[in-house]
Every structure is written in structure tokens, then in C-alpha cells.
Write a protein that holds these residues in place. Structure first.
Motif, PDB file in Angstrom:
ATOM      1  N   LYS A 115      -8.881   5.664   4.081  1.00 48.21           N
ATOM      2  CA  LYS A 115      -9.241   5.137   2.763  1.00 48.21           C
ATOM      3  C   LYS A 115      -8.822   3.676   2.634  1.00 48.21           C
ATOM      4  N   LEU A 116      -7.641   3.351   3.163  1.00 45.08           N
ATOM      5  CA  LEU A 116      -7.174   1.967   3.093  1.00 45.08           C
ATOM      6  C   LEU A 116      -8.069   1.046   3.914  1.00 45.08           C
ATOM      7  N   TYR A 117      -8.413   1.471   5.131  1.00 41.92           N
ATOM      8  CA  TYR A 117      -9.305   0.651   5.969  1.00 41.92           C
ATOM      9  C   TYR A 117     -10.672   0.477   5.302  1.00 41.92           C
ATOM     10  N   ASP A 118     -11.201   1.534   4.738  1.00 40.31           N
ATOM     11  CA  ASP A 118     -12.502   1.451   4.062  1.00 40.31           C
ATOM     12  C   ASP A 118     -12.425   0.507   2.870  1.00 40.31           C
ATOM     13  N   LEU A 119     -11.325   0.584   2.131  1.00 38.51           N
ATOM     14  CA  LEU A 119     -11.140  -0.257   0.951  1.00 38.51           C
ATOM     15  C   LEU A 119     -11.028  -1.728   1.344  1.00 38.51           C
ATOM     16  N   LEU A 120     -10.279  -2.003   2.401  1.00 43.30           N
ATOM     17  CA  LEU A 120     -10.124  -3.377   2.873  1.00 43.30           C
ATOM     18  C   LEU A 120     -11.449  -3.932   3.397  1.00 43.30           C
ATOM     19  N   ALA A 121     -12.252  -3.082   4.028  1.00 46.63           N
ATOM     20  CA  ALA A 121     -13.573  -3.515   4.501  1.00 46.63           C
ATOM     21  C   ALA A 121     -14.471  -3.872   3.313  1.00 46.63           C
ATOM     22  N   GLU A 122     -14.417  -3.058   2.268  1.00 41.37           N
ATOM     23  CA  GLU A 122     -15.202  -3.347   1.058  1.00 41.37           C
ATOM     24  C   GLU A 122     -14.738  -4.641   0.417  1.00 41.37           C
ATOM     25  N   ALA A 123     -13.424  -4.859   0.388  1.00 33.05           N
ATOM     26  CA  ALA A 123     -12.898  -6.088  -0.201  1.00 33.05           C
ATOM     27  C   ALA A 123     -13.353  -7.304   0.600  1.00 33.05           C
ATOM     28  N   ALA A 124     -13.327  -7.199   1.926  1.00 34.61           N
ATOM     29  CA  ALA A 124     -13.773  -8.310   2.773  1.00 34.61           C
ATOM     30  C   ALA A 124     -15.239  -8.638   2.510  1.00 34.61           C
ATOM     31  N   GLN A 125     -16.051  -7.598   2.361  1.00 38.21           N
ATOM     32  CA  GLN A 125     -17.468  -7.814   2.077  1.00 38.21           C
ATOM     33  C   GLN A 125     -17.660  -8.436   0.698  1.00 38.21           C
ATOM     34  N   ARG A 211      -7.980  -9.268  11.177  1.00 36.04           N
ATOM     35  CA  ARG A 211      -8.497  -8.064  11.833  1.00 36.04           C
ATOM     36  C   ARG A 211      -7.565  -7.614  12.943  1.00 36.04           C
ATOM     37  N   ASP A 212      -7.548  -6.301  13.168  1.00 37.15           N
ATOM     38  CA  ASP A 212      -6.767  -5.773  14.286  1.00 37.15           C
ATOM     39  C   ASP A 212      -7.621  -5.814  15.546  1.00 37.15           C
ATOM     40  N   GLN A 213      -7.092  -5.284  16.660  1.00 31.83           N
ATOM     41  CA  GLN A 213      -7.787  -5.398  17.944  1.00 31.83           C
ATOM     42  C   GLN A 213      -9.111  -4.646  17.965  1.00 31.83           C
ATOM     43  N   ARG A 214      -9.300  -3.716  16.998  1.00 29.33           N
ATOM     44  CA  ARG A 214     -10.565  -2.985  16.938  1.00 29.33           C
ATOM     45  C   ARG A 214     -11.549  -3.623  15.966  1.00 29.33           C
ATOM     46  N   GLY A 215     -11.139  -4.718  15.327  1.00 25.37           N
ATOM     47  CA  GLY A 215     -12.034  -5.397  14.408  1.00 25.37           C
ATOM     48  C   GLY A 215     -11.949  -4.908  12.973  1.00 25.37           C
ATOM     49  N   ARG A 216     -11.024  -4.004  12.682  1.00 22.15           N
ATOM     50  CA  ARG A 216     -10.868  -3.509  11.316  1.00 22.15           C
ATOM     51  C   ARG A 216     -10.081  -4.523  10.493  1.00 22.15           C
ATOM     52  N   THR A 217     -10.503  -4.735   9.252  1.00 17.48           N
ATOM     53  CA  THR A 217      -9.752  -5.615   8.361  1.00 17.48           C
ATOM     54  C   THR A 217      -8.458  -4.918   7.961  1.00 17.48           C
ATOM     55  N   ILE A 218      -7.336  -5.592   8.200  1.00 13.44           N
ATOM     56  CA  ILE A 218      -6.036  -4.994   7.888  1.00 13.44           C
ATOM     57  C   ILE A 218      -5.296  -5.772   6.808  1.00 13.44           C
ATOM     58  N   LYS A 231       0.462 -22.589  -1.371  1.00 12.58           N
ATOM     59  CA  LYS A 231      -0.807 -23.109  -0.872  1.00 12.58           C
ATOM     60  C   LYS A 231      -1.549 -22.039  -0.087  1.00 12.58           C
ATOM     61  N   TYR A 232      -0.807 -21.335   0.788  1.00 13.85           N
ATOM     62  CA  TYR A 232      -1.370 -20.211   1.541  1.00 13.85           C
ATOM     63  C   TYR A 232      -0.657 -18.931   1.130  1.00 13.85           C
ATOM     64  N   LEU A 233      -1.423 -17.880   0.933  1.00 15.32           N
ATOM     65  CA  LEU A 233      -0.871 -16.589   0.528  1.00 15.32           C
ATOM     66  C   LEU A 233      -1.407 -15.506   1.455  1.00 15.32           C
ATOM     67  N   ASN A 234      -0.498 -14.714   2.014  1.00 17.87           N
ATOM     68  CA  ASN A 234      -0.888 -13.625   2.907  1.00 17.87           C
ATOM     69  C   ASN A 234      -0.688 -12.275   2.233  1.00 17.87           C
ATOM     70  N   SER A 235      -1.376 -11.273   2.731  1.00 20.37           N
ATOM     71  CA  SER A 235      -1.137  -9.910   2.280  1.00 20.37           C
ATOM     72  C   SER A 235       0.320  -9.539   2.547  1.00 20.37           C
ATOM     73  N   PRO A 236       0.904  -8.674   1.709  1.00 26.54           N
ATOM     74  CA  PRO A 236       2.263  -8.199   1.982  1.00 26.54           C
ATOM     75  C   PRO A 236       2.238  -7.161   3.104  1.00 26.54           C
ATOM     76  N   GLU A 237       3.418  -6.724   3.539  1.00 27.51           N
ATOM     77  CA  GLU A 237       3.499  -5.644   4.523  1.00 27.51           C
ATOM     78  C   GLU A 237       2.906  -4.369   3.914  1.00 27.51           C
ATOM     79  N   THR A 238       1.997  -3.751   4.622  1.00 22.66           N
ATOM     80  CA  THR A 238       1.340  -2.530   4.153  1.00 22.66           C
ATOM     81  C   THR A 238       1.269  -1.544   5.323  1.00 22.66           C
ATOM     82  N   PRO A 239       0.800  -0.324   5.095  1.00 23.01           N
ATOM     83  CA  PRO A 239       0.630   0.615   6.212  1.00 23.01           C
ATOM     84  C   PRO A 239      -0.323   0.111   7.290  1.00 23.01           C
ATOM     85  N   THR A 240      -1.197  -0.840   6.957  1.00 25.61           N
ATOM     86  CA  THR A 240      -2.154  -1.360   7.937  1.00 25.61           C
ATOM     87  C   THR A 240      -1.786  -2.742   8.457  1.00 25.61           C
TER      88      THR A 240
END
Length: 644
Positions: A115-125, A211-218, A231-240
Motif C-alpha cells: 500500500k505504501l509503495y502504491d501510494l508513493l507511486a501515485e504521489a510521484a505521478q 527510487r530503489d534498485q527495482r525502480g519503486r518510488t520510496i 532549501k532542500y527537504l527530504n522524506s523522513p525515515e519510513t518503512p520504505t
């Protein structure tokens, strides 16, 4: 796939699959070489084959990059698959159906991650659509155009835009409270506890999907368009997303070419994209953190050369020095790290646009090797014409070089210190008390005043027993058919074994023995006193004994699979197995005798450590004094036995 794959199925699958069939077509120039097959390793660039596979044992190992394992691990690395997917792939080839063990907890965890990977893919799109859409703020497009970014480059990296506003991603992806929690877990929303509400983490920012080595948005990195901070903001530590392990642009680099010769580590997302736009498709960037040992270990498995490319300002120089400090303990012979500091005021993106691909590539080719950069950096402020200056210089550089793995490079750098200071290594070591920093200080005997030691056994004038007396290079176990197998011990070693069996430590040879004859683990008693030993090889030996006692029929392939989550551990096991084939142990009977002698030696070591700990105490209880005497007596008895 739901649940955990039963181990019995994995064992059956590995027994049916011929690893040579899996390697054929994926490993270039694969051909038989004696009992093994050899070829060009698919995981790093090489001209001379260093990749070896054993059909009988069903495992592979590369002496160039250290990659090793069984058919499952090969597919995982080569095809960028996770473990269940690799098992599915092999099962199809073998005409088998993967059973699904009903494990609710594991199934729930996998479903949550999906669900997290699917959600992140939707967000990227969503972000990508916002950049391409008609309603995109013009300043986002203007910024990218100002940076010289083409639409083709933006598409290759799926660059997007997070609009201004507090709830754009929330409105687009959240349909329930459960969705809100998932978006928060994915790092896309922030929870305001005071108001018990959620708002978008990324607002008015150019978005770079990670993206991870499989191309999934993490995760994501966002560059603000206005004056907001940071100036630059990264995602926090998450399960992905774990920033200490991931690198921006690594997926894109490997996608462009699976035969990478080198990788450049730069500081920013736009540096990666800008270089790729000019045909340099082998740059990666860390994600809001300095380069870590995990980053480097991962990269050195892929390529033999890593180039650190930093801005020429003070911040860039400081980043280069941090990278140098991190690299020293990781680098080993056959790998190369180099450093390139750009002109002040320039970054890789701006410089490649200014001077072009060819000129920038020439800069990369002339980057300073690690050793040269190291000595240049440390000698700039050193007065090597005075004894005080040479002593200060030596005190600064010797600990850093000492942190390196034993290698030809380390020895050459030690020789270089001697050249710069006009002193011998012995003189330098004396000057900075180098011996005291790397050798164990022998503690004074504990003060014992309340116990009559008149009948206590002689213990070599109250000094701790030197285990090296038993396991020195001159000592060999004679009379059992392995007179040439010598043991060495005493130094704390890393998990990673050395290049040949004659250099293996005492514990490493026992590990190799059990890998060949796991059934003997049931006859082996690991000394209790050594179970708390912090030495990595002692810990691995204890772990292996415990494993084989629970799994007496486990094959090497099963062991690698069971320990697959610890990549370093699995690699160490495979390498020890391969190197240890030169041990002269020809039968189980010889191995059993070998094991008995080895256990005797470890018992000596355990007693020596126990006595040493007691002697370190300033005062002892009555029970401890009695224990000390008894341990001394046992040690003398064992020493007498070993001499006879």
C-alpha cells in the motif's frame, strides 16, 4: 504472494534447480574450468574472469567484487527482484508452484508495504502531472529552464512539482482516515498534534522521486522555489525509505547501463540530472546525509571505482574530508576511491554546462587518488621540517591509516609517511606511542591479601597466559593428516576473511571446517566464557554452531538463504567456504580429530580471558579469589596436556 515461503519448499527448489542453467545467458564467457565454471562477473566491470560457480555445491562467488550466493540470491541481484519474486521465477522454471504459508502477521506487513509503495507511486505521478499540467505555476517551469533542464531529462528522472497549499496531496490521495495514516507513514503528510489535523509535507517545491534498485518510488526530495527554509527537504525515515542506505540516481544509472565502470558521488539532485543530460549517466547523490560506509560498500559491489566530486568552497572541502574518513576503513585492494574538488563557486551541474562533457570527463580522469588526496590534505598545514611538526603530522595520520583494512595500499601509505618525515616506521610509532594504541596492555595482577596462595600453582610469574603460545605460526596439529594447516589467533578480526586459507584466523578455520562437515557441530561445545567475546569471528563461530545444532542437515545454500538479511554475513560464509577448500582435511575422521584439538585450544583461550578479567580487578571477593586459583590450575593442566 501471501505469507512466508516454507523453508522445506526453498530447499526442494534449490535441489531441483541447476545454478549453471540460471547463470547461462546471464554470465558472459561462462565455461567449465576444472570442477567449477568461470566467467565474467555480471555485477562489476572486468576483462579477466573472476566469477566462479560450483555445480556440485550449487553456489557462485566472485573474487573481484565479493558477490556470492545461490541461484535465488543471483536472481535477486541480477534481475533486481526481492526474495519472494526470485523464488517465484525459479519455481516457474522448475515447473513448481510456490505454497503460501498462512502467516497473518507477515501477510499484513507485506500488504501494508505494498500500500505504501502504491501510494508513493501515485504521489510521484501526481507531482509529475502538476509540472506538465496547464495550471502549473510559471515560476516552476522558469526555474527548471533557468537551470538548463530539458523536458527529456525531467521525464527520465520523473521530476515533478508540489503546488502551493496545505492539502493538495491530502485531497488527491486521501479518501479515509486510514488513507491519512498511510500518507503520514509514507512521509507525505505531517500530523499537527495540537489541532489533530494533517497537512502536506511538500509545498511549492520541485519534486525529485527517489527510487530503489527495482525502480519503486520510496521517497522524495523537494527543492523550494521561494525563500522558505529548508532549501532542500527530504522524506523522513519510513518503512520504505532509509537515507543512510539509498542514493539518488543509482536506479537510473544502472538502468542506463548494467556494465558501469565507475560512479560519481555528488552533492545535489540537480547535479545528478545535469550530468546525465550531458551524457554522464553514472552520478549519484546522497540524500541529506554524508556518505556512509553502507553507501560505499554498496557501490563497491557494483563498480571498482568511486569518484567524490564536491564544490570547491569550504563546505565542499569539509564534505570531502568527511568522505575520506568514511572511505578509509572500507577501501580494499582492487577498489579505488578518488577525489575531485571543483573551482570555487562551481558545482557539477554548472561546470558541465559551462565547459561541456569532454572537458568535465577529463577532470574526472584526473581526480586525485585517495592516498594522494589524503597526504595533500594532511600535510598542507604541517611543518615537516621540524621534529614537532613531523610528530604532529604522524599523530594525525597514523590512526587514520590504522583504521584501514590490511592491504597493499595501507602498506604503501605507511611507507609514504616515512618518506615525508624522513623517519623509520619504528621511530614514528615510538614518537606517537603507536604501539600502545593497537596492542593490548597486559594488566597487573589483582591484589589478593586475604587468601593463602602458598599452595597455588605456578602461573608463569603471575602473568596472563599467552594464547599465541598455543596457536602461533610455528605450531601445527600433527599426527592427524593436516600437518600443513597452521593456526593464527590473537588479533581481533573483521567478518570478512582474507584472500587465502593460510591467512585465516583460528576461529575462521573452525568455521570453514563446520561448513564442510556441519554434522560435527553436535559434537562441539563452544566455551561459555567465549560467548561474550566481542571478536567478530568468535561471535560468528558461536552463531554457526547454534545454527547447525538446530539444522544438522542444512546445506550451504540453505544457510545463505536463512542468513540472507545480513548480506555481509552471507558473503563471509560463501567466501570462507570457497577459500577453505585448500585446507588439507580429507575425511570426516580427520575433521573430527582436528575439531577436538581446536576445541582444546579455544578452552585455553577462554581460561586465559577469564583469568585476565579477574586480574584486572583491584580487589577480589573470596569466591573470586578461589575461582582465580582454580582457573590457574585448570589452565596449567590444559597446557601440560597440549605439550604431551
Amino acid at each position: 504472494m501471501a505469507g512466508r515461503i516454507p523453508q522445506s519448499f526453498i530447499d526442494d527448489l534449490l535441489a531441483r534447480i541447476n545454478i549453471i542453467d540460471v547463470l547461462d545467458g546471464r554470465v558472459q564467457k561462462l565455461k567449465r574450468a576444472g570442477k567449477n565454471y568461470s566467467g565474467l562477473c555480471p555485477f562489476h566491470k572486468e576483462k579477466t574472469p573472476s566469477f566462479s560457480a560450483n555445480q556440485e555445491k550449487q553456489f557462485y562467488y566472485c573474487f573481484g567484487c565479493g558477490a556470492g550466493g545461490n541461484a535465488i540470491s543471483f536472481l535477486m541481484e541480477y534481475e533486481n527482484l526481492n526474495f519472494p519474486e526470485a523464488v517465484e521465477e525459479l519455481a516457474k522454471a522448475a515447473g513448481m508452484e510456490v505454497p503460501k504459508d498462512d502467516n497473518p502477521q507477515q501477510r499484513e506487513k507485506e500488504q501494508q508495504l505494498k500500500k505504501l509503495y502504491d501510494l508513493l507511486a501515485e504521489a510521484a505521478q501526481f507531482y509529475e502531472d502538476q509540472l506538465k499540467g496547464h495550471n502549473t505555476r510559471q515560476d516552476a517551469v522558469t526555474y527548471l529552464q533557468t537551470r538548463g533542464l530539458t523536458g527529456q531529462a525531467a521525464k527520465a528522472f520523473s521530476i515533478g512539482f508540489a503546488p502551493s497549499g496545505w492539502d493538495n496531496i491530502l485531497k488527491h490521495l486521501s479518501k479515509s482516515d486510514t488513507d491519512q495514516k498511510l500518507l503520514e507513514e509514507a512521509g507525505l503528510l505531517i500530523h499537527n498534534e495540537d489541532r489533530d489535523s494533517h497537512y502536506d509535507r511538500f509545498r511549492n517545491r520541485i519534486m525529485f522521486p527517489i527510487r530503489d534498485q527495482r525502480g519503486r518510488t520510496i521517497g522524495f526530495g523537494g527543492r523550494v522555489l521561494g525563500d522558505d527554509k529548508p532549501k532542500y527537504l527530504n522524506s523522513p525515515e519510513t518503512p520504505t525509505f532509509h537515507k543512510s542506505r539509498e542514493l539518488y540516481g543509482l536506479y537510473e544509472a544502472r538502468k542506463h547501463s548494467n556494465k558501469l565502470e565507475r560512479l560519481i558521488i555528488v552533492e545535489g539532485y540537480m547535479d545528478v540530472v545535469g550530468l546525465a543530460q550531458f551524457g554522464i549517466h553514472y552520478a549519484v547523490a546522497t540524500l541529506g546525509t554524508a556518505t556512509t560506509a553502507q553507501h560505499l560498500e554498496r557501490l563497491f559491489k557494483l563498480v571498482p571505482e568511486v569518484i567524490f566530486c564536491f564544490d570547491g568552497d569550504n563546505a565542499g572541502r569539509e564534505a570531502a574530508m568527511r568522505a575520506l574518513k568514511t572511505t578509509l576503513p572500507v577501501i580494499e585492494d582492487g577498489k579505488e576511491a578518488r577525489f575531485l574538488l571543483l573551482p570555487d563557486g562551481e558545482d557539477p551541474d554548472s561546470l558541465v554546462r559551462q565547459e561541456g562533457t569532454l572537458a568535465f570527463t577529463e577532470r574526472l580522469d584526473s581526480a586525485l587518488p585517495l592516498s594522494e588526496f589524503f597526504f595533500n590534505s594532511h600535510s598542507e598545514q604541517a611543518d615537516l621540517n621540524s621534529m614537532d611538526g613531523r610528530a604532529r603530522f604522524s599523530t594525525e595520520v597514523l590512526p587514520a591509516i590504522n583504521s584501514m583494512k590490511p592491504s597493499l595500499l595501507q602498506q604503501m601509505m605507511l611507507d609514504r609517511i616515512c618518506e615525508l618525515t624522513n623517519l623509520s616506521l619504528e621511530q614514528i610509532q615510538t614518537t606517537v606511542n603507536f604501539h600502545e594504541s593497537v596492542q593490548t596492555h597486559t594488566p597487573a595482577p589483582a591484589v589478593v591479601s586475604e587468601y593463602d596462595y602458598s599452595e597455588a600453582p605456578s602461573y608463569e610469574e603471575s602473568q596472563p597466559y599467552n594464547y599465541a603460545d598455543y596457536s602461533s605460526e610455528d605450531h601445527s596439529f600433527e599426527g592427524h593428516g593436516y600437518e600443513n594447516t597452521q593456526f593464527k589467533s590473537g588479533k581481533k578480526q573483521h567478518h570478512r576473511p582474507r584472500s587465502n586459507s593460510s591467512e585465516l584466523s583460528f576461529e575462521q578455520k573452525l568455521i570453514a571446517l563446520l561448513l564442510h562437515y556441519p554434522q560435527l557441530a553436535s559434537e562441539y561445545q563452544f566455551p561459555e566464557a567465549l560467548k561474550s567475546d566481542t571478536d567478530a569471528n568468535s561471535q560468528l563461530l558461536a552463531q554457526l554452531v547454534a545454527y547447525y545444532k538446530q539444522n544438522p542437515t542444512a546445506s550451504l545454500g540453505q544457510l545463505v538463504v536463512d542468513w540472507r538479511e545480513d548480506e555481509t554475513l552471507s558473503q563471509t560464509i560463501v567466501e570462507l567456504y570457497e577459500i577453505s577448500t585448500s585446507l588439507e582435511i580429507t575425511s570426516e575422521e580427520v575433521a573430527r580429530a582436528y575439531l577436538q584439538d581446536a576445541q582444546h585450544g579455544l578452552s585455553l583461550k577462554a581460561l586465559e580471558q577469564e583469568i585476565s578479567l579477574l586480574q584486572k580487578k583491584h580487589s577480589l571477593s573470596k569466591e573470586e579469589k578461589i575461582k582465580l586459583v582454580q582457573s590457574m590450575q585448570q589452565l596449567n593442566q590444559l597446557k601440560t596436556t597440549s605439550k604431551t
